[in-house]
Design a protein around this motif. Structure first.
Motif, PDB file in Angstrom:
ATOM      1  N   SER A 117       0.805  -1.222   0.000  1.00 45.74           N
ATOM      2  CA  SER A 117       0.000   0.000   0.000  1.00 45.74           C
ATOM      3  C   SER A 117       0.837   1.270   0.000  1.00 45.74           C
ATOM      4  CB  SER A 117      -0.936   0.008   1.215  1.00 45.74           C
ATOM      5  OG  SER A 117      -0.211  -0.018   2.435  1.00 45.74           O
ATOM      6  N   ALA A 175      -7.432   3.633   4.296  1.00 46.73           N
ATOM      7  CA  ALA A 175      -6.997   2.361   4.875  1.00 46.73           C
ATOM      8  C   ALA A 175      -8.023   1.844   5.876  1.00 46.73           C
ATOM      9  CB  ALA A 175      -5.634   2.523   5.535  1.00 46.73           C
ATOM     10  N   ASN A 192       0.871  -6.687   5.563  1.00 47.52           N
ATOM     11  CA  ASN A 192       0.796  -5.387   4.911  1.00 47.52           C
ATOM     12  C   ASN A 192       2.185  -4.770   4.812  1.00 47.52           C
ATOM     13  OD1 ASN A 192       0.106  -2.069   5.950  1.00 47.52           O
ATOM     14  ND2 ASN A 192      -0.218  -2.787   3.886  1.00 47.52           N
ATOM     15  N   ILE A 193       2.568  -4.401   3.612  1.00 50.50           N
ATOM     16  CA  ILE A 193       3.751  -3.567   3.376  1.00 50.50           C
ATOM     17  C   ILE A 193       3.242  -2.186   3.008  1.00 50.50           C
ATOM     18  CG2 ILE A 193       5.713  -3.121   1.851  1.00 50.50           C
ATOM     19  CD1 ILE A 193       6.035  -6.126   1.517  1.00 50.50           C
ATOM     20  N   ASN A 194       3.587  -1.189   3.802  1.00 47.07           N
ATOM     21  CA  ASN A 194       3.120   0.172   3.544  1.00 47.07           C
ATOM     22  C   ASN A 194       4.315   1.082   3.272  1.00 47.07           C
ATOM     23  OD1 ASN A 194       1.180   2.307   3.404  1.00 47.07           O
ATOM     24  ND2 ASN A 194       1.824   2.967   5.442  1.00 47.07           N
ATOM     25  N   GLY A 210       7.949  -1.838  12.595  1.00 50.40           N
ATOM     26  CA  GLY A 210       7.032  -2.933  12.887  1.00 50.40           C
ATOM     27  C   GLY A 210       7.674  -4.143  13.517  1.00 50.40           C
ATOM     28  N   ASP A 250      -0.866   4.368   6.852  1.00 48.94           N
ATOM     29  CA  ASP A 250      -1.948   3.440   6.520  1.00 48.94           C
ATOM     30  C   ASP A 250      -1.755   2.007   7.006  1.00 48.94           C
ATOM     31  OD1 ASP A 250      -3.653   5.256   5.201  1.00 48.94           O
ATOM     32  OD2 ASP A 250      -2.426   5.163   3.402  1.00 48.94           O
ATOM     33  N   HIS A 251      -0.614   1.692   7.575  1.00 50.32           N
ATOM     34  CA  HIS A 251      -0.426   0.365   8.180  1.00 50.32           C
ATOM     35  C   HIS A 251      -1.185   0.240   9.502  1.00 50.32           C
ATOM     36  CE1 HIS A 251       2.666   3.173   9.516  1.00 50.32           C
ATOM     37  NE2 HIS A 251       2.604   2.566  10.691  1.00 50.32           N
ATOM     38  N   PHE A 254      -4.339  -1.971   9.766  1.00 47.79           N
ATOM     39  CA  PHE A 254      -3.998  -3.392   9.658  1.00 47.79           C
ATOM     40  C   PHE A 254      -3.483  -3.906  11.006  1.00 47.79           C
ATOM     41  CE2 PHE A 254      -3.821  -1.811   5.334  1.00 47.79           C
ATOM     42  CZ  PHE A 254      -4.374  -2.845   4.597  1.00 47.79           C
ATOM     43  N   HIS A 255      -2.581  -3.134  11.602  1.00 44.00           N
ATOM     44  CA  HIS A 255      -2.032  -3.508  12.909  1.00 44.00           C
ATOM     45  C   HIS A 255      -3.137  -3.632  13.947  1.00 44.00           C
ATOM     46  CE1 HIS A 255       0.569  -3.708  16.355  1.00 44.00           C
ATOM     47  NE2 HIS A 255       0.261  -2.493  16.780  1.00 44.00           N
ATOM     48  N   PHE A 261       2.714  -6.060   9.863  1.00 43.12           N
ATOM     49  CA  PHE A 261       3.036  -5.035   8.875  1.00 43.12           C
ATOM     50  C   PHE A 261       4.505  -4.675   8.940  1.00 43.12           C
ATOM     51  CE2 PHE A 261       2.591  -2.473  12.694  1.00 43.12           C
ATOM     52  CZ  PHE A 261       3.563  -1.497  12.537  1.00 43.12           C
ATOM     53  N   TYR A 263       6.259  -0.971   7.794  1.00 37.16           N
ATOM     54  CA  TYR A 263       6.091   0.357   7.219  1.00 37.16           C
ATOM     55  C   TYR A 263       7.474   0.897   6.862  1.00 37.16           C
ATOM     56  CZ  TYR A 263       5.950   5.476   7.473  1.00 37.16           C
ATOM     57  OH  TYR A 263       6.145   6.810   7.240  1.00 37.16           O
TER      58      TYR A 263
END
Length: 306
Positions: A117, A175, A192-194, A210, A250-251, A254-255, A261, A263
């Motif tokens: 993202s 997000a 998730n990779i942000n 993270g 935006d991570h 998800f967290h 994630f 970030y």
């Protein structure tokens, strides 16, 4: 069970590290650096008027992203369309917004998803001055396109959702909406990779945030070969850091749902949220190296069985 998982990750990476080195993909993943830079230059030009959510410039940016996804063979996530529409109120103002969501099907785990993202909105126009947001966050969106280009030559094991989120500057709205209204079951989203601000650092330092929350990720980052004079650091998540970035981009949604994630971002610079965050002030060598390193981290993550 968690300790066994971490041990398994460490053992796998120790075994796989030599293999990935011989493939020579640490430094040269398949994307064109010139295209990466051109996309950032385009998105951060005055023509996009600072890409504020719901404005003419924001809509133009959305169309640009969809066009690039189509050219790169990225399929829409949502039944023939890329757009995920939503609305929200922020500080007394009503906004119409749209995430742009693309899909790359995985070869081994097609029903499990890694979300890659970056937000495409920025500050727009203030008092007649355009805030172009080259680093924040045309740089992250440019990296999304490079990921898509990379997948044309390196099919992922997991299915990949390429997410260009809207409304990040207005409270991570895109997000949040994506996570709360996911079109795939959240339990099927494994990571998730942000990417948010990755194109410049006077210290040549990119942070991977993270690992304190998900300690198995330390083995993913440690030992990764990086280009000369480039530093990939862990931090800004727990401990004695002046700034904790756990909820900075935006991570965070998800967290909140327990989805691991990473970030990737740089420390603030003098042009952060200023009208001087222009393409001329990014650092092309650092930026292209940052994208290569992030893709190299992805390569390791894609080999882990979540």
């Amino acid at each position: 069970m968690y300790k066994l998982f971490c041990i398994a990750v460490i053992c796998f990476l120790s075994f796989a590290d030599g293999f990935t080195q011989t493939k020579s993909q640490i430094y040269e993943p398949a994307f064109f650096e010139e295209t990466l830079l051109k996309n950032v230059e385009n998105l951060s030009s005055d023509a996009f008027e600072g890409r504020r959510t719901g404005t003419r410039g924001g809509i133009k940016a959305r169309r640009y992203i969809i066009n690039e996804f189509q050219k790169l063979g990225v399929q829409p996530l949502l039944k023939r369309k890329y757009e995920q529409s939503f609305s929200f109120d922020f500080k007394g103002t009503f906004y119409e917004a749209e995430n742009v969501l693309g899909l790359i099907k995985g070869e081994k785990y097609p029903d499990k998803y890694i979300v890659v993202s970056a937000h495409y909105d920025h500050e727009g126009i203030k008092q007649g001055v355009i805030y172009n947001g080259a680093d924040d966050n045309a740089s992250g969106v440019g990296a999304l396109f490079s990921f898509a280009e990379y997948f044309k030559y390196h099919a992922p094991q997991y299915s990949i959702i390429l997410a260009a989120f809207d409304g990040e500057e207005l409270g991570l709205q895109g997000a949040k909406y994506f996570v709360n209204n996911s079109k795939v079951p959240l339990k099927k989203i494994v990571f998730n990779i942000n990417m948010d601000m990755i194109s410049r650092s006077d210290k040549n330092e990119l942070f991977a945030v993270g690992t304190s929350h998900y300690p198995f990720l330390k083995a993913v980052i440690k030992g990764l070969k990086t280009p000369e004079n480039f530093k990939l650091s862990m931090g800004h998540d727990e401990g004695n850091w002046k700034e904790d970035w756990t909820h900075a981009s935006d991570h965070a949604p998800f967290h909140k749902q327990g989805i691991p994630f990473l970030y990737f971002g740089v420390e603030d610079h003098g042009d952060y949220h200023e009208p001087t965050d222009d393409y001329e002030n990014i650092q092309p060598a650092f930026y292209t190296n940052a994208v290569k390193v992030i893709i190299s981290v992805f390569e390791r993550l894609d080999q882990i069985k979540f």
